[in-house]
Design an enzyme around this catalytic site. Structure first.
Site, PDB file in Angstrom:
ATOM      1  N   LYS A 182       0.831  -1.215   0.000  1.00 57.39           N
ATOM      2  CA  LYS A 182       0.000   0.000   0.000  1.00 57.39           C
ATOM      3  C   LYS A 182       0.865   1.265   0.000  1.00 57.39           C
ATOM      4  O   LYS A 182       0.633   2.177  -0.782  1.00 57.39           O
ATOM      5  CB  LYS A 182      -0.939   0.020   1.220  1.00 57.39           C
ATOM      6  N   ARG A 209      -9.666   0.338   8.910  1.00 55.32           N
ATOM      7  CA  ARG A 209      -9.247  -1.037   9.192  1.00 55.32           C
ATOM      8  C   ARG A 209     -10.313  -1.849   9.904  1.00 55.32           C
ATOM      9  O   ARG A 209     -10.087  -3.027  10.173  1.00 55.32           O
ATOM     10  CB  ARG A 209      -7.992  -0.997  10.067  1.00 55.32           C
ATOM     11  N   ARG A 260      11.526  -6.227   4.816  1.00 60.40           N
ATOM     12  CA  ARG A 260      11.427  -4.795   5.131  1.00 60.40           C
ATOM     13  C   ARG A 260      12.013  -4.515   6.520  1.00 60.40           C
ATOM     14  O   ARG A 260      12.633  -3.485   6.748  1.00 60.40           O
ATOM     15  CB  ARG A 260       9.948  -4.379   5.079  1.00 60.40           C
ATOM     16  N   ARG A 287      11.344  -0.801  12.208  1.00 66.18           N
ATOM     17  CA  ARG A 287      10.058  -1.010  12.887  1.00 66.18           C
ATOM     18  C   ARG A 287      10.085  -2.307  13.680  1.00 66.18           C
ATOM     19  O   ARG A 287      10.288  -3.383  13.115  1.00 66.18           O
ATOM     20  CB  ARG A 287       8.928  -1.066  11.851  1.00 66.18           C
TER      21      ARG A 287
HETATM   22  P1  ADP Z   1       1.154  -2.412   7.977  1.00 69.74           P
HETATM   23  O1  ADP Z   1       0.078  -2.168   6.972  1.00 69.74           O
HETATM   24  O2  ADP Z   1       2.423  -2.922   7.373  1.00 69.74           O
HETATM   25  O3  ADP Z   1       0.704  -3.222   9.159  1.00 69.74           O
HETATM   26  P2  ADP Z   1       0.809   0.232   9.096  1.00 69.74           P
HETATM   27  O4  ADP Z   1       1.839   1.282   9.180  1.00 69.74           O
HETATM   28  O5  ADP Z   1      -0.402   0.505   8.259  1.00 69.74           O
HETATM   29  O6  ADP Z   1       1.598  -1.037   8.585  1.00 69.74           O
HETATM   30  O7  ADP Z   1       0.276  -0.133  10.568  1.00 69.74           O
HETATM   31  C1  ADP Z   1       1.139  -0.463  11.636  1.00 69.74           C
HETATM   32  C2  ADP Z   1       0.320  -0.665  12.920  1.00 69.74           C
HETATM   33  O8  ADP Z   1      -0.336   0.575  13.279  1.00 69.74           O
HETATM   34  C3  ADP Z   1      -0.822  -1.678  12.847  1.00 69.74           C
HETATM   35  O9  ADP Z   1      -0.372  -2.999  13.091  1.00 69.74           O
HETATM   36  C4  ADP Z   1      -1.762  -1.166  13.951  1.00 69.74           C
HETATM   37  O10 ADP Z   1      -1.285  -1.507  15.240  1.00 69.74           O
HETATM   38  C5  ADP Z   1      -1.629   0.337  13.836  1.00 69.74           C
HETATM   39  N1  ADP Z   1      -2.651   0.925  12.925  1.00 69.74           N
HETATM   40  C6  ADP Z   1      -2.393   1.580  11.747  1.00 69.74           C
HETATM   41  N2  ADP Z   1      -3.542   2.008  11.193  1.00 69.74           N
HETATM   42  C7  ADP Z   1      -4.545   1.608  12.019  1.00 69.74           C
HETATM   43  C8  ADP Z   1      -5.971   1.712  11.987  1.00 69.74           C
HETATM   44  N3  ADP Z   1      -6.603   2.333  10.979  1.00 69.74           N
HETATM   45  N4  ADP Z   1      -6.689   1.163  13.010  1.00 69.74           N
HETATM   46  C9  ADP Z   1      -6.076   0.553  14.022  1.00 69.74           C
HETATM   47  N5  ADP Z   1      -4.741   0.398  14.110  1.00 69.74           N
HETATM   48  C10 ADP Z   1      -3.977   0.913  13.131  1.00 69.74           C
END
Ligand code: ADP
Length: 193
Positions: free
Chosen positions: A14, A90, A129, A135
Site C-alpha cells: 500500500k 481497518r 522490510r 520497525r
Molecule cells: P502495515 O500495513 O504494514 O501493518 P501500518 O503502518 O499501516 O503497517 O500499521 C502499523 C500498525 O499501526 C498496525 O499494526 C496497527 O497496530 C496500527 N494501525 C495503523 N492504522 C490503524 C488503523 N486504521 N486502526 C487501528 N490500528 C492501526
C-alpha cells in the site's frame, strides 16, 4: 474530489503504491500507520497508548484512530483534490465513521482498491522490510502473523462494506511494482471515466 482507499493486508504494498498514486493524481496521502508512528516518536499520550497495540501487532482502538483522522480531514478538505487513505479504515466501525465524516464535508469515498497477496508472500516481504525499516513490528514473525490475523478477522470485512456500495475493485498484488501500478491506474481511470 477523488477519494481512494488503498486496501490490503500488511505488506501488500500500500505504502509503495500510494507514493506513485499521490504524484499522478495529486492527492493527499493519509497513512494512519505513519501518523501513529509520528505520535509514538513524539511520545505524546496518544502515541504511548498506540504503542502498546502496535508493538503487539494488534489494532489500535477505533476511537483513537477516528479522532486522529477527523483532525486531518478538517485541515485539508477544500485545500486538496482528494485523499488516498492507506491503512485506514481497518474496521467496519472506522469505515462507517469515515463515510459520515466525508458526507458532512459534502464528499465520499470514490473507490476502494484491494491488493491481493498470499500470507506467505506477506510474511516474507515484511521480514525483508524489517531488515531496514527500524520497525519493531516488522522483525518478529509471530507479530507479523498476528497482524495478518487482525487483518483477516477485522479488516477484511471493510471490503464487503464498500462492495455493498459498488466501490470495490480487487487488484492482483503480486508481480512487479510497475505492473501493479499500471493495474491500479487502469482501475482508477475506468472508475473516473
Ligand atoms: P502495515 O500495513 O504494514 O501493518 P501500518 O503502518 O499501516 O503497517 O500499521 C502499523 C500498525 O499501526 C498496525 O499494526 C496497527 O497496530 C496500527 N494501525 C495503523 N492504522 C490503524 C488503523 N486504521 N486502526 C487501528 N490500528 C492501526
Amino acid at each position: 474530489m477523488l477519494n481512494l482507499v488503498l486496501f490490503g493486508p500488511p505488506g501488500s504494498g500500500k505504502g509503495t503504491q500510494a507514493a506513485y498514486l499521490v504524484d499522478k493524481y495529486q492527492l493527499k496521502h493519509i497513512s494512519t500507520g505513519d501518523l501513529l508512528r509520528e505520535e509514538k516518536a513524539k511520545g505524546s499520550e496518544l502515541g504511548l497508548e498506540a504503542k502498546r497495540y502496535m508493538d503487539a501487532g494488534k489494532l489500535v482502538p477505533d476511537e483513537v484512530v477516528i479522532g486522529m483522522i477527523g483532525g486531518v480531514l478538517d485541515n485539508n478538505v477544500g485545500q486538496v483534490k482528494g485523499f488516498i487513505f492507506d491503512g485506514f479504515p481497518r474496521t467496519v466501525a472506522q469505515a462507517e465513521a469515515l463515510d459520515t465524516l466525508l458526507t458532512q464535508k459534502g464528499t465520499s469515498i470514490t473507490q476502494l482498491l484491494a491488493l491481493q497477496v498470499s500470507e506467505e508472500e506477506l510474511v516474507k516481504r515484511i521480514l525483508n522490510r524489517g531488515l531496514t525499516s527500524g520497525r519493531a513490528d516488522d522483525t518478529n514473525e509471530e507479530t507479523i502473523r498476528q497482524r495478518v490475523s487482525e487483518y483477516n478477522n477485522k479488516t477484511s470485512l471493510v471490503a464487503g462494506h464498500y462492495d455493498e456500495q459498488c466501490k470495490l475493485t480487487n487488484i492482483a498484488g503480486e508481480g512487479s511494482i510497475e505492473e501493479i501500478t499500471t493495474a491500479l491506474c487502469a482501475a482508477i481511470d475506468s472508475q473516473v471515466a
